[in-house]
Design a protein around this motif. Structure first.
Motif, mmCIF file in Angstrom:
data_model
loop_
_atom_site.group_PDB
_atom_site.id
_atom_site.type_symbol
_atom_site.label_atom_id
_atom_site.label_comp_id
_atom_site.label_asym_id
_atom_site.label_seq_id
_atom_site.Cartn_x
_atom_site.Cartn_y
_atom_site.Cartn_z
ATOM 1 N N GLY A 16 47.798 -33.071 41.807
ATOM 2 C CA GLY A 16 47.255 -33.966 40.796
ATOM 3 C C GLY A 16 45.736 -33.967 40.812
ATOM 4 O O GLY A 16 45.088 -33.943 39.756
ATOM 5 N N ASP A 17 45.153 -33.964 42.013
ATOM 6 C CA ASP A 17 43.690 -33.917 42.137
ATOM 7 C C ASP A 17 43.129 -32.602 41.610
ATOM 8 O O ASP A 17 42.028 -32.566 41.064
ATOM 9 N N LEU A 18 43.889 -31.520 41.767
ATOM 10 C CA LEU A 18 43.437 -30.186 41.346
ATOM 11 C C LEU A 18 43.811 -29.879 39.903
ATOM 12 O O LEU A 18 43.382 -28.859 39.363
ATOM 13 N N MET A 19 44.626 -30.742 39.296
ATOM 14 C CA MET A 19 45.212 -30.469 37.981
ATOM 15 C C MET A 19 45.951 -29.134 38.036
ATOM 16 O O MET A 19 45.770 -28.246 37.207
ATOM 17 N N ALA A 20 46.806 -29.004 39.052
ATOM 18 C CA ALA A 20 47.573 -27.784 39.282
ATOM 19 C C ALA A 20 49.059 -28.077 39.162
ATOM 20 O O ALA A 20 49.503 -29.216 39.358
ATOM 21 N N ASP A 21 49.806 -27.058 38.830
ATOM 22 C CA ASP A 21 51.263 -27.143 38.798
ATOM 23 C C ASP A 21 51.772 -26.474 40.065
ATOM 24 O O ASP A 21 51.527 -25.283 40.280
ATOM 25 N N ILE A 22 52.432 -27.257 40.931
ATOM 26 C CA ILE A 22 52.947 -26.733 42.198
ATOM 27 C C ILE A 22 54.463 -26.908 42.218
ATOM 28 O O ILE A 22 54.974 -27.997 41.917
ATOM 29 N N ASN A 23 55.152 -25.848 42.593
ATOM 30 C CA ASN A 23 56.600 -25.885 42.702
ATOM 31 C C ASN A 23 56.977 -25.445 44.110
ATOM 32 O O ASN A 23 56.610 -24.350 44.525
ATOM 33 N N LEU A 24 57.672 -26.311 44.849
ATOM 34 C CA LEU A 24 58.129 -25.997 46.203
ATOM 35 C C LEU A 24 59.643 -25.881 46.175
ATOM 36 O O LEU A 24 60.334 -26.804 45.772
#
Length: 178
Positions: free
Chosen positions: A168-176
């Motif tokens: 959220g801080d990076l404005m990134a989409d992360i999928n684990l």
């Protein structure tokens, strides 16, 4: 097949050279010619350079000869650095997971994500990153894909929560994926 009483040694080394045809073949010829067995490797062409890491198994009595022949490749601009000498590979412990990340490119993305992984005791077993052209606006996107090894006791959901907070801080989409 291993002969009884002959100790196998596992060597791990890095290689870097100006990319050109025949680099892998030269190493493979030396390894096979000294009785070594190419176990695993990861290699890539990056910015005109060829770089890789290789793990081989060889009878201990031939290991010095192999190392000497590989290091002699430096005369042809192929730099080999021995990184370890061990009798076998350790079996990984803990759960495995896969991480995919996409973000608008900017400095510090990998630092921030790996900080979370490090704080949680997670080991990165394989990592690939690239910057690609994004949508029609042509903005650069940073993409990362990683195979992870979680320490015992770390729930994948807890790791995912920590990564999502940073995402959220990076404005990134992360999928684990576990």
């Amino acid at each position: 097949m291993r002969k009884r009483g002959i100790m196998q040694t596992h060597l791990v080394f890095t290689v870097i050279a100006k990319d050109r045809p025949g680099l892998v073949e030269r190493m493979a010829e030396i390894i096979a010619g000294t009785g070594g067995n190419w176990i695993e490797s990861s290699m890539a062409r990056l910015g005109g350079e060829f770089a890789g890491i290789v793990r081989i198994a060889i009878e201990g009595l031939h290991a010095d000869e192999l190392v000497e022949k590989l290091q002699a490749l430096s005369a042809d601009g192929i730099d080999i650095t021995l990184r370890s000498d061990q009798t076998g590979a350790e079996l990984p412990e803990g759960a495995s997971a896969h991480l995919d990340l996409v973000s608008q490119d900017h400095p510090g993305i990998l630092r921030d994500i790996t900080r979370v992984l490090s704080e949680k005791g997670v080991s990165i077993e394989h990592l690939e990153t690239e910057v690609v052209s994004g949508s029609m606006q042509g903005e650069a996107l940073f993409k990362a894909s990683a195979d992870l090894r979680l320490p015992g006791g770390l729930d994948p959901a807890s790791l995912s929560d920590a990564l999502q907070e940073t995402a959220g801080d990076l404005m990134a989409d992360i999928n684990l994926i576990d």
